[in-house]
Enzyme design. Structure first.
Site, PDB file in Angstrom:
ATOM      1  N   GLU A  68      41.931  35.776  31.481  1.00  0.00           N
ATOM      2  CA  GLU A  68      41.241  34.988  32.491  1.00  0.00           C
ATOM      3  C   GLU A  68      41.119  33.519  32.115  1.00  0.00           C
ATOM      4  OE1 GLU A  68      37.736  36.319  34.361  1.00  0.00           O
ATOM      5  OE2 GLU A  68      38.235  38.423  34.183  1.00  0.00           O
TER       6      GLU A  68
ATOM      7  N   THR B 281      40.708  33.268  51.751  1.00  0.00           N
ATOM      8  CA  THR B 281      40.789  33.359  50.295  1.00  0.00           C
ATOM      9  C   THR B 281      40.755  34.801  49.788  1.00  0.00           C
ATOM     10  OG1 THR B 281      39.935  32.327  48.262  1.00  0.00           O
ATOM     11  CG2 THR B 281      38.302  33.232  49.808  1.00  0.00           C
TER      12      THR B 281
END
Length: 420
Positions: free
Chosen positions: A309, A401
């Site tokens: 991440e 999104t």
């Protein structure tokens, strides 16, 4: 992959927000508040687009009988999660199908947002109780469609007022800080990120212009001005030639890039065609460089081909170790099939798909969550990557999104408010 993910959710977690594929049970988090069935709503349009019609009918029936927006309370902090997943999921299926269950949910959505307008609570960890850029900045697409479908201008007025507030504020170096104090109307901590806390705000500036059939000139200007500031102040290149988007805190750069920032490659490519001053070619090159950096974060994780991440640039060794930290996110669109292979090999378990806690571990442990966006975004985008380009053409559709398709609002679009 969709059949496997959906089948296990239905088998072990039907009606819950998400699936725990290791323990084979339902899962929820405070992101969803008291709402249920997030995976069902998030996956609706994916099921329909993939022509999984039997599964779609079962999901539709659950929505009609069980989805309850009245459980949204004024103390719930995840308004943007409700918006990008639930509201947009219902909106997307309403415009695709115009079916009764979605019509009913649309009416309830409108009532809920009318009742709780102006009442809310921010995340307790946010700087000084601030509102977050990627939350209040990620309402525009859905609220414009809510006004169009309902005939009620209040929703469009709300999101346009957000623009007014932002327009009057001074931006440090032209950048938008992640935190805004809702009481004073001033910026909070000067932390700027194109990844987490900021990401979808920039995406929605561009897509507001695209969804308006390129008539929203204000949205267009806001996007390209923001991109110019990002390129000037945040975009850097490592000694090994990898282009990355750093973060900014109080005037100092932090040379790290989060996985959530990888969307920027696609965003910049999507907007390149309308770039000012003949910068289309430059922006396409920049988009490709960012995408390459993100691809390298997968390719260089030799243990399992998945990305962490967060990566950091560490002087002369940054291009050797974009250090993966924590579990991989599922949303990156890898065009060469390696992402599919990594997901199948390392994230697929007997009971569904799971995130991996440490992508550098030789024997990784799983976080035991099949997140709803995996079905809404990752699998839909993988499917569309290998579909014909006209399956959902960009001149007719804009993806929010959470990858829910919303129609471009053409000047001659019929007003459907009488149907509500």
């Amino acid at each position: 992959m969709m059949q496997f993910a959906w089948g296990n959710y239905k088998r072990y977690a039907w009606g819950s927000n998400e699936l725990r594929p290791v323990s084979k049970q339902g899962h929820s988090s405070n992101l969803f508040g008291s709402l249920k069935g997030a995976t069902i709503v998030d996956a609706l349009d994916t099921l329909y687009i993939m022509e999984m019609y039997d599964e779609f009918e079962a999901a539709t029936e659950w929505v009609e009988k069980n989805l309850d927006f009245n459980m949204v309370s004024s103390s719930h902090p995840g308004e943007s999660v409700i918006n990008i997943q639930d509201i947009s999921g219902i909106l997307s299926n309403w415009v695709l199908l115009s079916e009764a269950p979605f019509l009913h949910c649309m009416c309830v959505c409108l009532c809920v947002f009318c009742v709780y307008s102006g009442i809310g609570r921010n995340w307790p960890w946010a700087s000084g109780g601030s509102s977050i850029l990627a939350e209040y900045g990620t309402l525009h697409l859905e609220f414009m469609h809510l006004s169009r479908l309902s005939g009620k201008p209040v929703f469009a007025e709300k999101v346009m007022n957000i623009r007014k507030v932002l327009n009057r504020l001074d931006k440090p170096q032209g950048l938008y800080p992640n935190y805004l104090n809702p009481n004073s109307g001033q910026w909070g901590q000067h932390h700027v990120s194109v990844g987490g806390l900021g990401d979808s705000f920039y995406e929605y500036l561009l897509k507001a212009w695209l969804m308006s059939d390129k008539r929203d000139e204000e949205g267009k200007k806001l996007y390209y001005d923001a991109l110019k500031a990002i390129e000037t102040n945040l975009i850097r290149k490592s000694s090994g030639g990898l282009t990355y988007i750093a973060e900014w805190k109080g005037g100092l750069l932090e040379h790290k890039m989060g996985h959530l920032t990888c969307f920027a490659g696609g965003m910049i490519a999507l907007g390149a065609d309308g770039a000012p001053d003949d910068k289309t070619g430059h922006q396409m090159e920049l988009a490709a460089e960012i995408a390459r950096t993100c691809h390298e974060s997968y390719a260089r994780t030799s243990e399992n081909g998945s990305s962490g991440e967060l990566w950091r640039s560490r002087g002369d060794v940054e291009d050797k170790e974009w250090r993966g930290q924590s579990k991989p996110l599922y949303s990156f669109q890898d065009p060469d099939f390696s992402l599919f292979q990594a997901l199948e090999q390392h994230c697929r378990l007997e009971g569904g798909y799971s995130g991996v806690r440490d992508v550098y571990a030789s024997s990784p442990s799983h976080d035991d969550v099949q997140q709803s966006f995996y079905l809404a975004e990752t699998l839909k985008y993988l499917y569309l990557l290998f579909s014909d380009d006209d399956h959902l053409p960009f001149d007719h559709w804009v993806f929010n999104t959470e990858a829910h398709p919303l129609p471009v609002i053409k000047p001659d679009n019929a007003d459907r408010s009488n149907q509500l």
